[in-house]
Design an enzyme around this catalytic site. Sequence first.
Site, PDB file in Angstrom:
ATOM      1  N   HIS A 182       1.912   4.417  -3.000  1.00 24.83           N
ATOM      2  CA  HIS A 182       1.812   5.873  -2.868  1.00 24.83           C
ATOM      3  C   HIS A 182       2.961   6.601  -3.572  1.00 24.83           C
ATOM      4  CE1 HIS A 182      -1.731   6.514  -0.553  1.00 24.83           C
ATOM      5  NE2 HIS A 182      -1.333   5.817   0.498  1.00 24.83           N
TER       6      HIS A 182
ATOM      7  N   GLU B 272      -5.582   7.538  -1.760  1.00 28.25           N
ATOM      8  CA  GLU B 272      -5.869   6.348  -0.954  1.00 28.25           C
ATOM      9  C   GLU B 272      -6.652   5.282  -1.716  1.00 28.25           C
ATOM     10  OE1 GLU B 272      -4.264   5.885   1.471  1.00 28.25           O
ATOM     11  OE2 GLU B 272      -3.723   7.835   2.304  1.00 28.25           O
TER      12      GLU B 272
ATOM     13  N   HIS C 153       0.843  -1.207   0.000  1.00 25.08           N
ATOM     14  CA  HIS C 153       0.000   0.000   0.000  1.00 25.08           C
ATOM     15  C   HIS C 153       0.874   1.252   0.000  1.00 25.08           C
ATOM     16  CE1 HIS C 153      -3.751   2.239   1.135  1.00 25.08           C
ATOM     17  NE2 HIS C 153      -2.848   3.086   1.612  1.00 25.08           N
ATOM     18  N   GLU C 154       1.870   1.280   0.889  1.00 21.90           N
ATOM     19  CA  GLU C 154       2.717   2.477   0.991  1.00 21.90           C
ATOM     20  C   GLU C 154       3.614   2.620  -0.230  1.00 21.90           C
ATOM     21  OE1 GLU C 154       1.744   4.428   3.143  1.00 21.90           O
ATOM     22  OE2 GLU C 154       0.637   3.028   4.405  1.00 21.90           O
TER      23      GLU C 154
END
Length: 819
Positions: A483, A502, A479-480
């Site tokens: 980004h 997000e 997930h990170e």
Amino acid sequence: MDVKLEPSWDDLPLMANTSHILVKHYVLDLDVDFESQIFEGTIVLFFESRNRLEKQSGSTKETCRSESNEACRFSTPEPCHSPVTDTRTSSSKTGYNDFAICGKGEKDTSGKDGNHDNPEQASGISSSKYCCDTGNHGSEDFLLVLDCCDLSVFKVEEVDVAAVPGIETFTGSPQITFVSEELRNQIVHELVTLPADRWREQFDYYAHCSQAPGCGELLFDTDTWSLQIRKTGAQTATDFPHAIRIWYSTKPQGRSVTWTSDQSGRPCVYTMGSPVNNRALFPCQEPPVAMSTWQATVGAAASFVVLMSGENSAKPTQLREGRASWHYYVTMPMPASTFTIAVGSWAEMKPEICSSEDLAAERSLTPSEADFRCVGICGHMEYPCRFQNPSATTQEVIPHRVFAPVCLQGACQETLLPLVRPCLSAAHSVLGTHPFSRLDILIVPANFPSLGMASPHIIFLSQSVLIGMNHLCGTRLCHEIAHAWFGLAIGARDWTEEWLSEGFATHLEDVFWAKAQQLAPHEAWEQQELKADLRWRCLQDEVRNYPEEMQVLRPNKEKTGHVSDSGSSVIKHGLNPEKVFMQVHYLKGYFLLRFLAQRLGDDTYFAFLRKFVHTFHGQLILSQDFLQMLLENIPEEKRLDLSVENIFRDWLESSGIPQPLQTERQARAECGLARRVGAEVHKWIRVNRRPHKRKRRETEEVFEKLLPDQLVLLLEHLLEQKTLNPRTLQSLKRTYQLSQQDAEVRHRWCELIVKHKYTKAYKDVERFLQEDQAMGIYLYGELMVSEDARQQQVARRCFELTKEQMDRSSAQVVAEMLF
């Protein structure tokens, strides 16, 4: 169009007048003082006025006379009487030897200019109240407005950039004979507009200019949200000094950083993604449109490690006895909110075995290795871009380091470190070029209010991801990592459109994680369908429990992206403490992207996504930028009733569950992993119904081994049961070893404990509230709602133990639940 700023109690005002003047570069020179819990030092800001920026489509060499003849009448030229050589006010912690120009890169080790520590003088300046024009018209002085709170500003001064040796190269003259405001601003203009392939020279001059002497103090004032600066007689942004130095310190209670202790009991400080962003760390322009580069030197006791969101892997420079400095920089213009720092006694984890192939794949690529003069490839402002570097585009795994408090070294070595390479490689296989050249990963203190946070070149992860199997750690890391593309390299022009960051990261984490695990297509589909089931349940809860106005992904509708004439704006609900814990923007954004991917087919969708990244990296976008480009790339037969207007109406501008999602969920069949969970739920219901004394011939139930997400779904189904007896709960804990599972599983287990008042396992709840603060907030509410005296005692006892270290927003929310 002027937007009137009338923020409500929970709105975040962005005050900087970015429509008139933009910061192009920051130079920070700070010391960390753990005893006083402050950062103290200077920041130098280099500006470009917006009217000059708009004129850059013409000649690149513009003189002051052609730009502001009238303004020159109000600004008295200030000759610089200091010798040209040896005039820099220098810092003992420069560390600028990363750069060199013309053989000049020596460190100046003389002491600081002491002017900044005169609070009486500073207060005399700042107490001057005035009425100034914040634009570039009218007869009042121009007023520079910076976003700022919780800072002590001591002095603001203009920097005499003309005093820097060699700076005459920017004036077109062999030597400087007369120094004026116009000349200084011309020098800064030439400096900030240097082409990308001269970035090292540019950054070295920034460093030397930041140490040049002051040439006049500026009037300043502060209010709750801003620092306001003016120079008498400077009527326009063009006339205003384009290089200023601010002497300041943070405050211990400042909201941008957290002073705490790590899991080993050692002091540390870090930026934790505060609702006020970085304005309580340094005065800045917060609106996303203010894209700037920066370099920072931070001094600390030699026992500490300083990590920052810089593109270089900094090493300490030893200063006087017991002190060291760390120097970082970024060449890619980014919003000031992305600046991140963490200072602590971090230990670096090294892989036990690293092959020569691994080292070759991770070789650090510096910007100078690329030919950055490619034309027509990128749509962003000029910078040393990895998308133009053939070596970078094929680099599957970027160089990375992993840091943690000493006591968590073993857990990191076992759980986190082995995942980094496969997750980075998976991300590259899906989206292509990594936007950033390297990555640090830090396990942050227990009071971190989230499972993770991504910044350029650095990721923070909660200690909660280290417990249990590697599933939670892997998905959160993915997930990170996502980004880096969505949220950082491509940012939202209006911060209310959080789904652009997000929603994408949530959708991509499943895709990255499946590839990192090297799952077969059917296995990947099964896991992603199971995850969709869990997120669907979560979204339904969110819609039930939060106000409708906070469920809208594009709350400003047709006014999205609009700012006032000065550039200031308001972020709706930006200061609402509960907003930190909401997942609506994650979930509705995820389901929209999943809906679009299913409509196009995965191959077409991800091919488009790579094209979108290539087109928009390094830029800010609004929802319509993504949707319009997507629809242009959809074959006519797949577009059907899709339009930007329909997607706005059904998904982004309405509260509640989007109708297309409601229809899709009602029509779908359960995946195989979910069906197996259903079978296990029935077994547990049978176990729970059996009498305490069973007949001897009754067969024991045989339970299947479940994946972590299956366990979460199982426990959520069991939470829907009216009663579960203590024997069932005891057997449940023993069968799946629930207290050793990951934080997502343990959270549901704690909910079962609370619901059924299973007192034998209250220790599990107490441990969760103290060690998994990123996820434990709503357990406090459940403990209090029960109106059970013993459960309320557990909640109050845990809060007393953690409240001093707890994140401010979390503590506020919990205190409202308890008292």
